[in-house]
Design a protein around this motif. Sequence first.
Motif, PDB file in Angstrom:
ATOM      1  N   TYR A 239       0.818  -1.217   0.000  1.00  0.00           N
ATOM      2  CA  TYR A 239       0.000   0.000   0.000  1.00  0.00           C
ATOM      3  C   TYR A 239       0.853   1.270   0.000  1.00  0.00           C
ATOM      4  N   GLY A 240       2.168   1.105  -0.102  1.00  0.00           N
ATOM      5  CA  GLY A 240       3.049   2.273  -0.133  1.00  0.00           C
ATOM      6  C   GLY A 240       3.073   3.030   1.174  1.00  0.00           C
ATOM      7  N   VAL A 241       2.928   2.314   2.285  1.00  0.00           N
ATOM      8  CA  VAL A 241       2.869   2.950   3.603  1.00  0.00           C
ATOM      9  C   VAL A 241       4.274   3.145   4.158  1.00  0.00           C
ATOM     10  N   TYR A 242       4.570   4.379   4.505  1.00  0.00           N
ATOM     11  CA  TYR A 242       5.821   4.742   5.156  1.00  0.00           C
ATOM     12  C   TYR A 242       5.613   4.642   6.659  1.00  0.00           C
ATOM     13  N   GLN A 243       6.597   4.115   7.371  1.00  0.00           N
ATOM     14  CA  GLN A 243       6.572   4.130   8.828  1.00  0.00           C
ATOM     15  C   GLN A 243       8.007   4.088   9.334  1.00  0.00           C
ATOM     16  N   GLU A 244       8.297   4.927  10.300  1.00  0.00           N
ATOM     17  CA  GLU A 244       9.642   4.965  10.865  1.00  0.00           C
ATOM     18  C   GLU A 244       9.567   5.438  12.314  1.00  0.00           C
ATOM     19  N   LYS A 245      10.210   4.670  13.189  1.00  0.00           N
ATOM     20  CA  LYS A 245      10.274   5.061  14.600  1.00  0.00           C
ATOM     21  C   LYS A 245      11.159   6.289  14.740  1.00  0.00           C
TER      22      LYS A 245
ATOM     23  N   ASP B 211       6.539   7.989  12.796  1.00  0.00           N
ATOM     24  CA  ASP B 211       6.114   8.783  11.642  1.00  0.00           C
ATOM     25  C   ASP B 211       5.506   7.804  10.649  1.00  0.00           C
ATOM     26  N   HIS B 212       4.361   8.163  10.067  1.00  0.00           N
ATOM     27  CA  HIS B 212       3.695   7.219   9.167  1.00  0.00           C
ATOM     28  C   HIS B 212       2.817   7.934   8.156  1.00  0.00           C
ATOM     29  N   THR B 213       2.498   7.215   7.103  1.00  0.00           N
ATOM     30  CA  THR B 213       1.591   7.692   6.073  1.00  0.00           C
ATOM     31  C   THR B 213       0.239   7.986   6.706  1.00  0.00           C
ATOM     32  N   ALA B 214      -0.365   9.101   6.306  1.00  0.00           N
ATOM     33  CA  ALA B 214      -1.656   9.500   6.872  1.00  0.00           C
ATOM     34  C   ALA B 214      -2.719   9.545   5.775  1.00  0.00           C
ATOM     35  N   ILE B 215      -2.975   8.395   5.177  1.00  0.00           N
ATOM     36  CA  ILE B 215      -3.945   8.273   4.090  1.00  0.00           C
ATOM     37  C   ILE B 215      -4.961   7.207   4.458  1.00  0.00           C
TER      38      ILE B 215
END
Length: 189
Positions: free
Chosen positions: A134-140, A152-156
């Motif tokens: 789903y192209g989701v970015y996430q990073e602690k 930090d994460h995708t907000a869609i």
Amino acid sequence: MTIGLGLVLIAWYVTQRNYAYQGVVIDPPAPAADFELADQHGQPFHLRGQQGKIVLIFFGYTNCPDVCPVTLSEYKQIKAQLGEQAENVRFVFITVDPERDSPERLAAYLANFDSTFIGLSGTRAQLEPIWRSYGVYQEKRDVGSASGYLVDHTAITFLIDAQSNWHINYPFGMETEKIVADLQHLIKE
């Protein structure tokens, strides 16, 4: 009378056919990546098992200070605005923080919004392919707080239609009325 009814039907058909969806429309809709995860009650959840229902998916986490609680509050508003039509929609929250978001924690968190919302978790190894699909970015991100870190994460919000196609993406902050209008149109189709 027959002519009047015919004109009404033609007008309805034209307005339905020319409906303009809100958000970012995937045109043509693409098959949604299937996945299986455990819900907040420990039960398996398969995306393919939701065929015939519209699925709104948001990737977030229970320690999120802003975007996630706002989005879930908006989901609650959307569900209320849909009324009985809400039975055609699944509201799904998938964690981007598997180290802290156990099924029990998801259940307690979602109960603050609507206990019928579906919370999904799993191991990082189970979740990473789904995030990629789903192209989701996430990073602690360590912020030196008592919670230890933020993510930090995708907000869609991703809309999967009743035919299991990825149809629309809604950016954070999209007006609930616009999402409701799209859902009502899709439910009628």
